[in-house]
Design an enzyme around this catalytic site. Structure first.
Site, PDB file in Angstrom:
ATOM      1  N   TYR A 201       0.824  -1.214   0.000  1.00 50.58           N
ATOM      2  CA  TYR A 201       0.000   0.000   0.000  1.00 50.58           C
ATOM      3  C   TYR A 201       0.860   1.266   0.000  1.00 50.58           C
ATOM      4  O   TYR A 201       0.341   2.360  -0.248  1.00 50.58           O
ATOM      5  CB  TYR A 201      -0.917   0.040   1.223  1.00 50.58           C
ATOM      6  CG  TYR A 201      -1.893  -1.094   1.339  1.00 50.58           C
ATOM      7  CD1 TYR A 201      -2.162  -1.944   0.269  1.00 50.58           C
ATOM      8  CD2 TYR A 201      -2.552  -1.342   2.540  1.00 50.58           C
ATOM      9  CE1 TYR A 201      -3.053  -2.994   0.400  1.00 50.58           C
ATOM     10  CE2 TYR A 201      -3.452  -2.384   2.671  1.00 50.58           C
ATOM     11  CZ  TYR A 201      -3.692  -3.218   1.608  1.00 50.58           C
ATOM     12  OH  TYR A 201      -4.578  -4.259   1.749  1.00 50.58           O
TER      13      TYR A 201
ATOM     14  N   HIS B 205       1.176 -11.460   1.829  1.00 48.49           N
ATOM     15  CA  HIS B 205       0.077 -10.719   1.203  1.00 48.49           C
ATOM     16  C   HIS B 205      -0.702 -11.541   0.187  1.00 48.49           C
ATOM     17  O   HIS B 205      -1.915 -11.389   0.067  1.00 48.49           O
ATOM     18  CB  HIS B 205       0.616  -9.441   0.552  1.00 48.49           C
ATOM     19  CG  HIS B 205      -0.434  -8.392   0.364  1.00 48.49           C
ATOM     20  ND1 HIS B 205      -0.134  -7.060   0.221  1.00 48.49           N
ATOM     21  CD2 HIS B 205      -1.791  -8.455   0.302  1.00 48.49           C
ATOM     22  CE1 HIS B 205      -1.255  -6.359   0.081  1.00 48.49           C
ATOM     23  NE2 HIS B 205      -2.260  -7.187   0.112  1.00 48.49           N
TER      24      HIS B 205
END
Length: 269
Positions: A57, A118
């Site tokens: 992010y 992730h």
């Protein structure tokens, strides 16, 4: 707030906030990082303590700044971040450790409550190699729990078969029209808590009408009914909003309970 206990004995709040567009220009996922903590300041003020971010992010520093700015003790928060499933982070022990060090630095903390891989990739043995490094950080107390994100049953089983520390969480897509019931059920069988990203996504007009109808008797919105269904199913939810009012609304989930019939109706959507 309600909590669920992970297989490491750590308690995680049943609702937290996603952050993948926080601190970014125009609230765009790919936007430049502005460092603006406004949305997260509002979320923290409303009572959110579970905060979900990721190296991918690019905004871990924004989360670290907001937590520090809040004036609350670090122990008040449950911080989650994620190591990308990309070669630059997974190719060697040194690569994994560099990613972890980066997360700790950006978040301005010496420990992370939950650290996830992730997303999976094709080389399951390499995933296990990365996992073994994460296990060492649990041993050292740097991670309170470790888990994965976007793993299916086959990938979870391979990890379970080869792990010393079993994954505590599998963060998955789960929302109306794509509940991911099978993966959630598999997780429950193995003591893995499912956590929903995008829990308010993908709602058709028809489904919204049905959820709104269910919510009327509780004076709740379609979104609150959808979130309540998930937490009542044992799924942790991490909705995200840039609006302080909606952030507060999304926390108002613990003063009503759906009936078994209503749960079945929502499950079928």
């Amino acid at each position: 707030m309600e909590f669920v206990t992970l297989n490491t004995g750590v308690e995680i709040p049943m609702i937290g906030t996603g952050t993948n567009t926080y601190g970014k220009q125009d609230h765009n996922y790919n936007g430049d990082i502005t460092g603006d903590t406004t949305e997260l300041d509002a979320a923290i003020a409303s009572g959110y303590r579970l905060i979900d971010t990721a190296i991918g992010y690019r905004n871990e520093a924004v989360i670290g700044a907001a937590v520090k700015k809040s004036g609350l003790d670090r122990s008040e928060f449950f911080l989650t971040s994620k190591l990308p499933g990309k070669e630059e982070y997974t190719a060697s022990r040194e690569a994994v450790e560099a990613g972890i060090a980066f997360s700790l630095e950006q978040l301005q903390t010496d420990y992370i409550d939950l650290y996830l891989i992730h997303h999976p990739w094709d080389d399951l043995d390499e995933i296990v190699s990365v996992w073994k490094v994460l296990e060492e950080y649990v041993d050292k107390g740097v991670f309170k729990a470790i888990g994965v994100s976007n793993f299916d049953e086959r990938q979870l089983q391979y990890l379970l078969d080869n792990a010393r520390i079993e994954p505590a969480v599998n963060q998955i897509q789960s929302h109306v029209g794509h509940w991911n019931h099978e993966v959630i059920a598999f997780g429950k069988q193995h003591g893995i808590v499912s956590e929903a990203w995008g829990p308010l996504s993908g709602v058709s007009d028809e489904a919204r009408v049905k959820l709104t109808e269910i919510g009327k008797s509780y004076n709740k919105s379609w979104a609150q009914v959808s979130l309540r269904y998930q937490i009542q199913s044992g799924v942790v939810v991490i909705p995200k909003s840039h609006d302080a009012g909606r952030q507060k609304d999304n926390l108002e989930l613990f003063d009503f309970e759906l009936t078994a019939e209503e749960m079945a109706e929502v499950a079928a959507l």
